[in-house]
Design a protein around this motif. Sequence first.
Motif, mmCIF file in Angstrom:
data_model
loop_
_atom_site.group_PDB
_atom_site.id
_atom_site.type_symbol
_atom_site.label_atom_id
_atom_site.label_comp_id
_atom_site.label_asym_id
_atom_site.label_seq_id
_atom_site.Cartn_x
_atom_site.Cartn_y
_atom_site.Cartn_z
ATOM 1 N N PHE A 13 -11.846 3.602 11.083
ATOM 2 C CA PHE A 13 -10.727 4.301 10.521
ATOM 3 C C PHE A 13 -9.426 4.460 11.262
ATOM 4 C CE2 PHE A 13 -14.447 6.610 8.322
ATOM 5 C CZ PHE A 13 -13.968 6.273 6.984
ATOM 6 N N LEU A 14 -9.732 3.996 12.740
ATOM 7 C CA LEU A 14 -8.711 3.763 13.607
ATOM 8 C C LEU A 14 -7.931 2.788 13.402
ATOM 9 C CD1 LEU A 14 -10.936 4.502 16.921
ATOM 10 C CD2 LEU A 14 -9.821 6.198 15.271
ATOM 11 N N ASP A 15 -6.549 2.820 13.980
ATOM 12 C CA ASP A 15 -5.528 1.773 13.538
ATOM 13 C C ASP A 15 -5.725 0.808 14.567
ATOM 14 O OD1 ASP A 15 -4.229 2.269 15.874
ATOM 15 O OD2 ASP A 15 -2.254 2.788 14.947
ATOM 16 N N LYS A 16 -6.544 0.582 15.413
ATOM 17 C CA LYS A 16 -6.888 -0.307 16.387
ATOM 18 C C LYS A 16 -5.643 -0.891 17.290
ATOM 19 C CE LYS A 16 -10.305 -1.238 13.095
ATOM 20 N NZ LYS A 16 -10.363 -0.487 12.003
ATOM 21 N N SER A 17 -4.547 -0.083 17.521
ATOM 22 C CA SER A 17 -3.526 -0.460 18.341
ATOM 23 C C SER A 17 -3.763 -0.147 19.694
ATOM 24 C CB SER A 17 -2.416 0.527 17.726
ATOM 25 O OG SER A 17 -2.599 1.958 18.110
ATOM 26 N N ASN A 18 -4.791 0.241 20.206
ATOM 27 C CA ASN A 18 -4.898 0.631 21.505
ATOM 28 C C ASN A 18 -3.907 1.136 22.206
ATOM 29 O OD1 ASN A 18 -7.539 -0.727 21.112
ATOM 30 N ND2 ASN A 18 -6.843 -2.664 21.727
ATOM 31 N N CYS A 19 -3.047 2.150 21.400
ATOM 32 C CA CYS A 19 -2.002 2.906 21.981
ATOM 33 C C CYS A 19 -2.175 3.610 23.239
ATOM 34 C CB CYS A 19 -1.219 3.599 20.910
ATOM 35 S SG CYS A 19 -1.804 5.132 20.258
ATOM 36 N N GLY A 20 -3.205 4.016 23.394
ATOM 37 C CA GLY A 20 -3.759 4.916 24.558
ATOM 38 C C GLY A 20 -3.425 6.419 24.367
ATOM 39 N N GLU A 21 -2.928 6.853 23.559
ATOM 40 C CA GLU A 21 -2.350 8.340 23.115
ATOM 41 C C GLU A 21 -3.457 9.377 23.124
ATOM 42 O OE1 GLU A 21 0.645 9.184 20.392
ATOM 43 O OE2 GLU A 21 1.010 7.088 20.186
ATOM 44 N N CYS A 22 -4.614 9.066 22.752
ATOM 45 C CA CYS A 22 -5.948 9.731 22.895
ATOM 46 C C CYS A 22 -6.377 10.049 24.229
ATOM 47 C CB CYS A 22 -6.975 9.014 21.854
ATOM 48 S SG CYS A 22 -7.503 7.678 22.381
ATOM 49 N N GLY A 23 -5.897 9.350 25.224
ATOM 50 C CA GLY A 23 -6.584 9.389 26.699
ATOM 51 C C GLY A 23 -7.592 8.246 26.960
ATOM 52 N N GLU A 24 -7.966 7.444 25.685
ATOM 53 C CA GLU A 24 -8.756 6.155 26.302
ATOM 54 C C GLU A 24 -7.720 5.032 26.018
ATOM 55 O OE1 GLU A 24 -11.663 6.176 27.074
ATOM 56 O OE2 GLU A 24 -12.287 8.312 26.598
ATOM 57 N N LYS A 25 -8.182 3.986 26.753
ATOM 58 C CA LYS A 25 -7.421 2.943 26.997
ATOM 59 C C LYS A 25 -7.577 1.775 25.479
ATOM 60 C CE LYS A 25 -5.569 2.575 30.864
ATOM 61 N NZ LYS A 25 -5.302 1.749 32.162
ATOM 62 N N THR A 26 -8.541 2.179 24.791
ATOM 63 C CA THR A 26 -8.813 1.373 23.418
ATOM 64 C C THR A 26 -9.241 2.256 22.355
ATOM 65 O OG1 THR A 26 -10.973 0.746 24.082
ATOM 66 C CG2 THR A 26 -9.358 -0.604 24.747
ATOM 67 N N CYS A 27 -9.060 1.694 21.216
ATOM 68 C CA CYS A 27 -9.564 2.650 20.075
ATOM 69 C C CYS A 27 -11.060 2.392 19.961
ATOM 70 C CB CYS A 27 -9.169 1.794 18.769
ATOM 71 S SG CYS A 27 -7.357 1.842 18.405
ATOM 72 N N LEU A 28 -11.788 1.298 20.684
ATOM 73 C CA LEU A 28 -13.225 1.072 20.552
ATOM 74 C C LEU A 28 -13.837 2.256 21.618
ATOM 75 C CD1 LEU A 28 -15.697 -0.384 19.623
ATOM 76 C CD2 LEU A 28 -15.497 -1.909 21.621
ATOM 77 N N ARG A 43 -8.018 14.015 18.652
ATOM 78 C CA ARG A 43 -7.306 13.655 19.530
ATOM 79 C C ARG A 43 -6.373 12.212 19.529
ATOM 80 N NH1 ARG A 43 -8.802 14.082 25.329
ATOM 81 N NH2 ARG A 43 -9.552 16.247 25.489
ATOM 82 N N CYS A 44 -6.873 11.650 18.332
ATOM 83 C CA CYS A 44 -6.058 10.470 17.799
ATOM 84 C C CYS A 44 -5.023 10.794 16.894
ATOM 85 C CB CYS A 44 -6.853 9.350 17.165
ATOM 86 S SG CYS A 44 -5.972 8.037 16.448
ATOM 87 N N PRO A 45 -3.742 10.775 17.373
ATOM 88 C CA PRO A 45 -2.650 11.251 16.394
ATOM 89 C C PRO A 45 -2.326 10.519 15.167
ATOM 90 C CG PRO A 45 -1.760 10.594 18.508
ATOM 91 C CD PRO A 45 -3.135 10.215 18.467
ATOM 92 N N ARG A 46 -3.012 9.318 15.172
ATOM 93 C CA ARG A 46 -2.897 8.474 14.113
ATOM 94 C C ARG A 46 -3.590 8.735 12.775
ATOM 95 N NH1 ARG A 46 0.050 3.222 16.802
ATOM 96 N NH2 ARG A 46 1.116 4.618 18.529
ATOM 97 N N LEU A 47 -4.239 9.647 12.840
ATOM 98 C CA LEU A 47 -5.456 9.726 11.842
ATOM 99 C C LEU A 47 -4.732 10.507 10.771
ATOM 100 C CD1 LEU A 47 -8.543 9.707 13.697
ATOM 101 C CD2 LEU A 47 -7.947 8.019 12.382
HETATM 102 S S1 SF4 Z 1 -4.689 7.235 20.012
HETATM 103 FE FE1 SF4 Z 1 -6.703 6.191 20.694
HETATM 104 S S2 SF4 Z 1 -7.839 5.741 18.963
HETATM 105 FE FE2 SF4 Z 1 -5.986 6.418 18.145
HETATM 106 S S3 SF4 Z 1 -4.872 4.459 17.850
HETATM 107 FE FE3 SF4 Z 1 -4.361 5.247 20.009
HETATM 108 S S4 SF4 Z 1 -5.810 4.176 21.190
HETATM 109 FE FE4 SF4 Z 1 -6.538 3.892 19.003
#
Ligand code: SF4
Length: 271
Positions: A13-28, A43-47
């Motif tokens: 369900f994640l957008d796989k952008s690896n934007c990092g806004e959740c505090g992790e470097k990757t969506c995985l 914590r993912c603002p894109r859901l």
């Molecule tokens: S906030 Fe985290 S989980 Fe959501 S899109 Fe960005 S890196 Fe992926």
Amino acid sequence: MSKPKNAFEVFQFLDKSNCGECGEKTCLAFAGAVFLGQKKVRRCPRLSSEILERFGDEPDATGSGETSPEDRLEKLKSEITRIDLAEAAERVGAEYSGNKLTLKILGKNFSVDAKGNLTTEIHINPWVAVPFLSYILFGQGLPVAGNWVPYRELRGGRDGYPLFQKRCDEPMKRVADLYTQLFDDIVHVFGGKKVDKQFESNISVVLHPLPKVPVMICYWLPEDGLDSSLHVFFDEIADRNLDIGSVFSLGTGLAQMFTKIALRHGFDARA
Ligand code: SF4
């Protein structure tokens, strides 16, 4: 809906952008942290709100509903059964033979098979087994960059830094102050290496709790009326090869292990 059964259930369900806004470097890595109960899915603002509702309210790693290390270990073992271990071995720099993935932890072999069974030359503690499996499942396997940073500079490390100092730097310093053989043990028993003194320390040693997650311990002796000090550093890519909760676990686990070793030699460094 109930908690996710595996990390993929979140990841899809994640957008796989690896934007990092959740505090992790990757969506995985984020999917893994949600699955382990270390992060809330919100914590993912894109859901969308639909997806948030679907996953309900999982406990946060810092909240009172923290998942126990034993539960996390069982979850990760079940997750291992879903992946291609040979591919994972290539990604993280491990060996793969006889249907087992093996890598060195503190200089000793540590293996997992396709059913999630662990075999090792050292005692299986959750503090090391959880990061080991998390590294295999969610790590990017990036080469070490060679730049040392404190825990607080890793992504997601700032908030937990005071606790990290309390549970890692401070107990290790107490051990180093009392049990002067500590750094020789790190070299001879745990496959560590003395390196050129860093940050003007008196002793600097590097050890590898995981192959691409080296840890450097620097110790400053007392001087001119100042107390001794000790700080632990990580390679700047540690947060991409391992989730921040597991980095925390490695640091605090090492501190506990050194405290026990000192105690065995008659030096009580407990607070
Ligand atoms: S906030 Fe985290 S989980 Fe959501 S899109 Fe960005 S890196 Fe992926």
